[in-house]
Design a protein around this motif. Structure first.
Motif, short mmCIF file in Angstrom:
data_model
loop_
_atom_site.label_atom_id
_atom_site.label_comp_id
_atom_site.label_asym_id
_atom_site.label_seq_id
_atom_site.Cartn_x
_atom_site.Cartn_y
_atom_site.Cartn_z
N THR A 20 0.46 0.01 -0.18
CA THR A 20 -0.94 0.45 -0.22
C THR A 20 -1.79 -0.39 0.71
O THR A 20 -2.64 0.12 1.44
CB THR A 20 -1.48 0.36 -1.65
N PRO A 70 -0.65 1.00 -6.25
CA PRO A 70 -1.91 1.20 -5.55
C PRO A 70 -3.13 0.85 -6.40
O PRO A 70 -4.13 0.33 -5.87
CB PRO A 70 -1.89 2.71 -5.22
N THR A 91 -3.60 -2.79 -6.19
CA THR A 91 -4.14 -3.15 -4.88
C THR A 91 -5.65 -2.95 -4.85
O THR A 91 -6.39 -3.82 -4.37
CB THR A 91 -3.49 -2.32 -3.78
#
Length: 236
Positions: free
Chosen positions: A222, A98, A101
């Motif tokens: 994510t 995440p 991302t």
């Protein structure tokens, strides 16, 4: 660099694998037509047809890799490609996905990257299609992409060119693979390539394709969850 020494395969095996791409496309298209005739209701949506076609492609290409690794060299398939039951830094990599991302999303804004939400919207029309696309994007696609790029290609390039150039070239090809779906805009290709460099570095440091898959899967998840929350009406 690769797990337990250099890979058994060489560039001639890469050529053999690439020669299977066009036949795999043709066979996948033929199987999709047959599936549409046999079970048209199951493939009534764009998402279903797209995912089934890509699943057929993945199956044929994985079969080609299997023939190269097992039939030609007698190597155990999964371990030869660096898949391990133990996942070094597994929880850390799940958390790092995440973060990657978010960082690449910020970089995308700075580069004025075009949004790819319209492409997702073409496939996602309901909760069922959202679940199917997420399953494919979070599990099946990362498994295949890590198997091909970090499991098969990276050890080959690293053996002859060194790990860092191998990581970079693998990431470049990884980004270009996603070029068509992003209409060949350079910003998404760069962003995906940067993600590929990170996945390659994880593979290199941990000697585990599974570790790269875990981070790749968390990275994709994510993005899909972010899309789902910003388009929350699909979940109602």
């Amino acid at each position: 660099m690769p797990q337990r020494g250099a890979p058994a395969w060489g560039y001639h095996d890469l050529v053999l694998f690439l020669s299977a791409v066009l036949p795999s496309l043709a066979l996948s298209a033929a199987l999709l037509r047959v599936t549409l005739m046999v079970a048209p209701v199951l493939l009534s949506g764009d998402a279903a047809r797209t995912l089934v076609f890509q699943s057929f492609m993945y199956a044929f290409l994985v079969g080609s890799l299997y023939l190269v690794i097992v039939w030609r060299y007698g190597s155990p398939f999964w371990s030869a490609l660096g898949w391990t039951f133990e996942i070094p830094y597994g929880w850390l990599l799940m958390a790092a996905g995440p973060v990657l991302t978010i960082l690449l999303s910020v970089l995308g804004v700075l580069l004025r990257a075009p949004s790819d939400s319209s492409q997702i919207e073409v496939l996602i029309k309901s909760r069922a299609s959202l679940a199917a696309v997420m399953l494919f994007g979070v599990v099946l696609a990362p498994i295949f992409e890590e198997m091909l790029f970090r499991g098969f290609l990276l050890p080959l390039l690293a053996r002859s060119l060194g790990p860092w150039l191998g990581i970079f070239l693998t990431a470049l090809l990884f980004g270009l693979l996603h070029g068509a779906q992003n209409h060949w805009a350079w910003q998404p290709i760069v962003l995906i390539g940067v993600a590929g460099i990170v996945f390659g570095y994880v593979r290199y440091k941990t000697k585990s394709t599974t570790s790269a898959f875990v981070m790749h899967s968390a990275y994709n998840a994510t993005g899909f969850l972010g899309y789902a929350f910003t388009h929350w009406q699909l979940l109602n």
